[in-house]
Design a protein around this motif. Structure first.
Motif, PDB file in Angstrom:
ATOM      1  N   LEU A 246       0.831  -1.208   0.000  1.00  0.00           N
ATOM      2  CA  LEU A 246       0.000   0.000   0.000  1.00  0.00           C
ATOM      3  C   LEU A 246       0.866   1.258   0.000  1.00  0.00           C
ATOM      4  CD1 LEU A 246      -2.699   1.462   0.161  1.00  0.00           C
ATOM      5  CD2 LEU A 246      -2.640   1.175   2.650  1.00  0.00           C
ATOM      6  N   ILE A 247       1.907   1.265   0.826  1.00  0.00           N
ATOM      7  CA  ILE A 247       2.786   2.434   0.888  1.00  0.00           C
ATOM      8  C   ILE A 247       3.499   2.624  -0.450  1.00  0.00           C
ATOM      9  CG2 ILE A 247       4.801   3.434   2.013  1.00  0.00           C
ATOM     10  CD1 ILE A 247       2.235   3.412   3.702  1.00  0.00           C
ATOM     11  N   ARG A 248       3.914   1.520  -1.073  1.00  0.00           N
ATOM     12  CA  ARG A 248       4.545   1.611  -2.393  1.00  0.00           C
ATOM     13  C   ARG A 248       3.570   2.242  -3.392  1.00  0.00           C
ATOM     14  NH1 ARG A 248       8.440   2.865  -5.759  1.00  0.00           N
ATOM     15  NH2 ARG A 248       8.295   1.767  -7.734  1.00  0.00           N
ATOM     16  N   PHE A 249       2.321   1.780  -3.376  1.00  0.00           N
ATOM     17  CA  PHE A 249       1.326   2.328  -4.284  1.00  0.00           C
ATOM     18  C   PHE A 249       1.135   3.828  -4.049  1.00  0.00           C
ATOM     19  CE2 PHE A 249      -3.106   3.746  -4.503  1.00  0.00           C
ATOM     20  CZ  PHE A 249      -3.307   3.685  -5.880  1.00  0.00           C
ATOM     21  N   MET A 250       1.039   4.245  -2.791  1.00  0.00           N
ATOM     22  CA  MET A 250       0.805   5.647  -2.475  1.00  0.00           C
ATOM     23  C   MET A 250       1.996   6.511  -2.884  1.00  0.00           C
ATOM     24  SD  MET A 250      -1.062   5.078   1.206  1.00  0.00           S
ATOM     25  CE  MET A 250      -1.422   6.796   1.537  1.00  0.00           C
ATOM     26  N   ASN A 251       3.200   5.982  -2.704  1.00  0.00           N
ATOM     27  CA  ASN A 251       4.398   6.724  -3.112  1.00  0.00           C
ATOM     28  C   ASN A 251       4.486   6.859  -4.630  1.00  0.00           C
ATOM     29  OD1 ASN A 251       6.058   7.718  -0.925  1.00  0.00           O
ATOM     30  ND2 ASN A 251       6.360   5.596  -0.303  1.00  0.00           N
ATOM     31  N   VAL A 252       4.194   5.773  -5.353  1.00  0.00           N
ATOM     32  CA  VAL A 252       4.256   5.828  -6.815  1.00  0.00           C
ATOM     33  C   VAL A 252       3.205   6.792  -7.348  1.00  0.00           C
ATOM     34  CG1 VAL A 252       3.883   4.510  -8.934  1.00  0.00           C
ATOM     35  CG2 VAL A 252       5.242   3.536  -7.088  1.00  0.00           C
ATOM     36  N   ARG A 253       2.023   6.750  -6.762  1.00  0.00           N
ATOM     37  CA  ARG A 253       0.970   7.681  -7.185  1.00  0.00           C
ATOM     38  C   ARG A 253       1.448   9.128  -6.999  1.00  0.00           C
ATOM     39  NH1 ARG A 253      -3.278  10.395  -4.696  1.00  0.00           N
ATOM     40  NH2 ARG A 253      -5.131  10.674  -5.990  1.00  0.00           N
ATOM     41  N   ALA A 254       2.059   9.400  -5.850  1.00  0.00           N
ATOM     42  CA  ALA A 254       2.569  10.750  -5.596  1.00  0.00           C
ATOM     43  C   ALA A 254       3.693  11.110  -6.561  1.00  0.00           C
ATOM     44  CB  ALA A 254       3.053  10.845  -4.151  1.00  0.00           C
ATOM     45  N   GLU A 255       4.570  10.144  -6.855  1.00  0.00           N
ATOM     46  CA  GLU A 255       5.666  10.405  -7.785  1.00  0.00           C
ATOM     47  C   GLU A 255       5.144  10.727  -9.181  1.00  0.00           C
ATOM     48  OE1 GLU A 255       8.153   6.969  -7.617  1.00  0.00           O
ATOM     49  OE2 GLU A 255       8.572   7.223  -5.476  1.00  0.00           O
ATOM     50  N   LEU A 256       4.077  10.057  -9.602  1.00  0.00           N
ATOM     51  CA  LEU A 256       3.499  10.342 -10.908  1.00  0.00           C
ATOM     52  C   LEU A 256       2.964  11.766 -10.974  1.00  0.00           C
ATOM     53  CD1 LEU A 256       1.545   7.136 -12.030  1.00  0.00           C
ATOM     54  CD2 LEU A 256       3.551   8.159 -13.103  1.00  0.00           C
ATOM     55  N   PHE A 257       2.373  12.229  -9.881  1.00  0.00           N
ATOM     56  CA  PHE A 257       1.911  13.612  -9.860  1.00  0.00           C
ATOM     57  C   PHE A 257       3.085  14.565 -10.051  1.00  0.00           C
ATOM     58  CE2 PHE A 257      -2.099  12.017  -8.264  1.00  0.00           C
ATOM     59  CZ  PHE A 257      -3.004  12.947  -8.742  1.00  0.00           C
ATOM     60  N   GLN A 258       4.178  14.278  -9.371  1.00  0.00           N
ATOM     61  CA  GLN A 258       5.331  15.170  -9.441  1.00  0.00           C
ATOM     62  C   GLN A 258       6.015  15.131 -10.805  1.00  0.00           C
ATOM     63  OE1 GLN A 258       6.125  17.313  -6.990  1.00  0.00           O
ATOM     64  NE2 GLN A 258       4.352  16.555  -5.875  1.00  0.00           N
ATOM     65  N   THR A 259       6.151  13.926 -11.385  1.00  0.00           N
ATOM     66  CA  THR A 259       6.958  13.786 -12.595  1.00  0.00           C
ATOM     67  C   THR A 259       6.162  13.848 -13.888  1.00  0.00           C
ATOM     68  OG1 THR A 259       6.786  11.375 -12.477  1.00  0.00           O
ATOM     69  CG2 THR A 259       8.678  12.381 -11.397  1.00  0.00           C
ATOM     70  N   VAL A 260       4.858  13.531 -13.834  1.00  0.00           N
ATOM     71  CA  VAL A 260       4.046  13.489 -15.053  1.00  0.00           C
ATOM     72  C   VAL A 260       2.950  14.542 -15.031  1.00  0.00           C
ATOM     73  CG1 VAL A 260       2.508  12.087 -16.490  1.00  0.00           C
ATOM     74  CG2 VAL A 260       4.533  11.051 -15.451  1.00  0.00           C
ATOM     75  N   TYR A 261       1.982  14.384 -14.135  1.00  0.00           N
ATOM     76  CA  TYR A 261       0.814  15.273 -14.145  1.00  0.00           C
ATOM     77  C   TYR A 261       1.198  16.726 -13.862  1.00  0.00           C
ATOM     78  CZ  TYR A 261      -1.042  10.585 -13.257  1.00  0.00           C
ATOM     79  OH  TYR A 261      -1.290   9.239 -13.310  1.00  0.00           O
ATOM     80  N   PHE A 262       2.219  16.932 -12.995  1.00  0.00           N
ATOM     81  CA  PHE A 262       2.663  18.287 -12.657  1.00  0.00           C
ATOM     82  C   PHE A 262       4.035  18.600 -13.258  1.00  0.00           C
ATOM     83  CE2 PHE A 262       0.105  17.904  -8.449  1.00  0.00           C
ATOM     84  CZ  PHE A 262      -1.065  18.188  -9.136  1.00  0.00           C
ATOM     85  N   HIS A 263       4.392  17.938 -14.332  1.00  0.00           N
ATOM     86  CA  HIS A 263       5.649  18.228 -15.011  1.00  0.00           C
ATOM     87  C   HIS A 263       5.733  19.725 -15.312  1.00  0.00           C
ATOM     88  CE1 HIS A 263       8.501  18.440 -18.392  1.00  0.00           C
ATOM     89  NE2 HIS A 263       8.967  17.259 -18.014  1.00  0.00           N
ATOM     90  N   ARG A 264       6.925  20.300 -15.232  1.00  0.00           N
ATOM     91  CA  ARG A 264       7.064  21.751 -15.362  1.00  0.00           C
ATOM     92  C   ARG A 264       6.539  22.262 -16.704  1.00  0.00           C
ATOM     93  NH1 ARG A 264      11.886  19.299 -16.055  1.00  0.00           N
ATOM     94  NH2 ARG A 264      13.094  19.793 -17.933  1.00  0.00           N
ATOM     95  N   GLU A 265       6.745  21.483 -17.784  1.00  0.00           N
ATOM     96  CA  GLU A 265       6.268  21.930 -19.094  1.00  0.00           C
ATOM     97  C   GLU A 265       4.757  21.727 -19.225  1.00  0.00           C
ATOM     98  OE1 GLU A 265       6.811  23.791 -22.777  1.00  0.00           O
ATOM     99  OE2 GLU A 265       8.099  23.608 -21.002  1.00  0.00           O
ATOM    100  N   VAL A 266       4.225  20.692 -18.572  1.00  0.00           N
ATOM    101  CA  VAL A 266       2.777  20.496 -18.535  1.00  0.00           C
ATOM    102  C   VAL A 266       2.110  21.699 -17.882  1.00  0.00           C
ATOM    103  CG1 VAL A 266       0.905  19.101 -17.558  1.00  0.00           C
ATOM    104  CG2 VAL A 266       2.916  17.973 -18.544  1.00  0.00           C
ATOM    105  N   MET A 267       2.723  22.191 -16.806  1.00  0.00           N
ATOM    106  CA  MET A 267       2.159  23.352 -16.116  1.00  0.00           C
ATOM    107  C   MET A 267       2.261  24.617 -16.969  1.00  0.00           C
ATOM    108  SD  MET A 267       0.789  22.494 -13.294  1.00  0.00           S
ATOM    109  CE  MET A 267       0.241  21.043 -14.220  1.00  0.00           C
ATOM    110  N   ALA A 268       3.311  24.725 -17.777  1.00  0.00           N
ATOM    111  CA  ALA A 268       3.429  25.872 -18.681  1.00  0.00           C
ATOM    112  C   ALA A 268       2.297  25.853 -19.703  1.00  0.00           C
ATOM    113  CB  ALA A 268       4.785  25.857 -19.379  1.00  0.00           C
ATOM    114  N   ILE A 269       1.980  24.661 -20.208  1.00  0.00           N
ATOM    115  CA  ILE A 269       0.856  24.529 -21.142  1.00  0.00           C
ATOM    116  C   ILE A 269      -0.457  24.863 -20.446  1.00  0.00           C
ATOM    117  CG2 ILE A 269      -0.451  22.872 -22.531  1.00  0.00           C
ATOM    118  CD1 ILE A 269       2.232  21.417 -23.020  1.00  0.00           C
ATOM    119  N   ASP A 270      -0.621  24.368 -19.217  1.00  0.00           N
ATOM    120  CA  ASP A 270      -1.850  24.656 -18.466  1.00  0.00           C
ATOM    121  C   ASP A 270      -2.013  26.150 -18.210  1.00  0.00           C
ATOM    122  OD1 ASP A 270      -2.441  22.013 -18.450  1.00  0.00           O
ATOM    123  OD2 ASP A 270      -2.354  21.733 -16.282  1.00  0.00           O
ATOM    124  N   LYS A 271      -0.918  26.837 -17.904  1.00  0.00           N
ATOM    125  CA  LYS A 271      -0.986  28.280 -17.661  1.00  0.00           C
ATOM    126  C   LYS A 271      -1.396  29.031 -18.929  1.00  0.00           C
ATOM    127  CE  LYS A 271      -0.304  28.241 -13.393  1.00  0.00           C
ATOM    128  NZ  LYS A 271      -1.428  28.642 -12.531  1.00  0.00           N
TER     129      LYS A 271
END
Length: 467
Positions: free
Chosen positions: A251-276
């Motif tokens: 469970l902890i592994r799953f929660m950490n990976v989910r958080a890592e995906l937010f940091q590296t994919v969903y909130f990628h710096r260039e993704v945020m530039a596009i969103d802005k």
């Protein structure tokens, strides 16, 4: 071997779940099948909405859509029911048959995203909220008014069949797919409340699929967490969905990976530039984007997808309306990946138990931007700048109406406890915030970074003397 079984089922290949039986043929003229619902225009429109909102512009292999995701969620729903139904029936003797529970969960998984518009959650924040809607509340309305009759005629799934007197209640699906609200479970049967935790708890059929799928499709990981172990050690107790202590590492592994995906994919710096960039475009495009409240224009909304919006917006520059033509030219720039906002700097903040983001200057982007301008040198106070606050929740549902959906079984003491009693669980932060600054002139990076450091506290005022 039952050869007729193979004739009655259809297999689809999913790169995440392998070969998956996902429909079963009906046995009478009046009976509808899962295929009928999957083929409905409300579901087929999901083929034209990307799963990763704007991240597909950054990750070139992540072209998957909401459609693949909802089929995967439907499949995972069956896997969870296979594991959990015996303990559900034991703790809730009034629970319906396995056939009913499985069909209910499969349809909730299939339909949980039916209310999404172009760019998914971005559309929630920048369009639906103007009408007091989310994709969940809009999806619930679509289920009740557009799909209810079809759902009530469903009788089976590839693995089980409902009893003769059972009929799917569309209202139960509409309720299950929405985020829990205070007091909304008072008049619901206990078994249904327990099942909702599989859609809104810490590990759900939704996020277990998208973590595997998005990690695979972006190249982040081919097997990001141990799904098998997570399922094996899950069961229902009198308190609700419970995980055995032996499954906590998974469970902890799953929660950490989910958080890592937010940091590296969903909130990628260039993704945020596009969103802005998209934020400004959405605000200026609303007069031509959609006629109004989707609930009042359901027929139009059914045909309103990411594909339709991008095709329409690409033509607006030819409009005789000068305002629409100007917005159309900006859409052309976006579609050509000409993004005006440049990433300048970022700082991360961690929030633990008892610390609240709402009590800091980072409680909203507008508040943080005002604070940033306040500490900038006078000559930079009017410089075009945007702030992105990206919050990743590591330990969700530990407060409010979504609390008390997940529990821990301590085998030594033979007790069911709150998840927060586990040391591994407590070692995770409650949330992490990444504050990013975007500017149109990247040469201002040193001054903007220094100002951000002042806001996050990486500075000190020295004494005037050695004393």
């Amino acid at each position: 071997m039952n050869l007729d079984k193979f004739a009655a089922e259809s297999l689809c290949y999913d790169p995440v779940h392998g070969y998956v039986p996902f429909v079963s043929e009906g046995t009478s003229v009046d009976e509808l099948t899962e295929r009928d619902i999957i083929d409905h225009p409300w579901l087929q429109r999901m083929r034209q909405i990307h799963q990763l909102q704007t991240a597909w512009w950054v990750y070139p292999t992540a072209e998957h859509t909401r459609f693949q995701h909802i089929l995967g969620v439907m499949h995972l729903a069956s896997r969870l029911v296979n594991q959990l139904y015996p303990s559900l029936k034991e703790t809730c003797p009034d629970a319906p048959s396995r056939g009913y529970v499985e069909s209910l969960m499969r349809m909730a998984g299939l339909l949980h995203d039916v209310g999404h518009g172009p760019f998914g959650h971005f559309f929630d924040s920048h369009f639906l909220q103007h009408y007091g809607l989310t994709h969940e509340s809009l999806g619930a309305h679509i289920i009740r008014t557009e799909l209810g009759d079809m759902l009530s005629r469903l009788r089976r799934n590839p693995f089980s069949q409902m009893e003769e007197n059972e009929r799917i209640d569309p209202e139960q699906i509409a309720w299950m797919i929405q985020r829990p609200q205070a007091g909304d479970a008072t008049d619901r049967p206990k078994w249904l409340v327990f099942l909702r935790s599989l859609l809104s708890g810490i590990y759900t059929v939704d996020n277990m699929d998208f973590v595997l799928r998005d990690a695979y499709m972006t190249g982040y990981s081919q097997q990001s967490y141990d799904l098998e172990r997570l399922l094996r050690y899950s069961f229902f107790t009198e308190k609700g969905l419970t995980i055995h202590e032996r499954g906590m590492a998974a469970l902890i592994r799953f929660m950490n990976v989910r958080a890592e995906l937010f940091q590296t994919v969903y909130f990628h710096r260039e993704v945020m530039a596009i969103d802005k960039t998209l934020e400004d475009l959405f605000a200026d495009s609303r007069p031509w984007m959609f006629p109004g409240n989707p609930i009042e224009h359901l027929a139009d909304y059914q045909g309103f997808t990411e594909f339709s919006l991008l095709v329409d917006a690409a033509r607006w520059h030819k409009s005789e309306n000068p305002q629409q033509a100007d917005v159309g030219k900006r859409w052309q720039q976006l579609l050509s990946r000409n993004i005006p906002w440049r990433f300048v700097c970022e700082r991360s903040l961690r929030f633990d138990e008892g610390e609240s983001q709402e009590m800091t200057i980072f409680r909203s982007e507008s508040f943080a931007l005002a604070a940033l301008r306040d500490v900038l040198p006078a000559e930079l106070k009017e410089t075009p700048v945007k702030i992105a606050l990206n919050r990743t929740v590591f330990r969700p549902n530990t407060r409010g109406p979504s609390d008390h959906q997940n529990f821990l079984y301590d085998s030594a003491q033979k007790k069911i406890k709150e998840l927060t009693t586990d040391r591994l669980f407590r070692s995770l932060p409650v949330s992490r915030l990444v504050c990013r600054i975007y500017a149109q002139d990247s040469s201002l990076a040193p001054q903007l970074a220094a100002a951000l450091d002042r806001l996050v506290g990486n500075h000190a005022v020295d004494d005037l003397t050695n004393m």
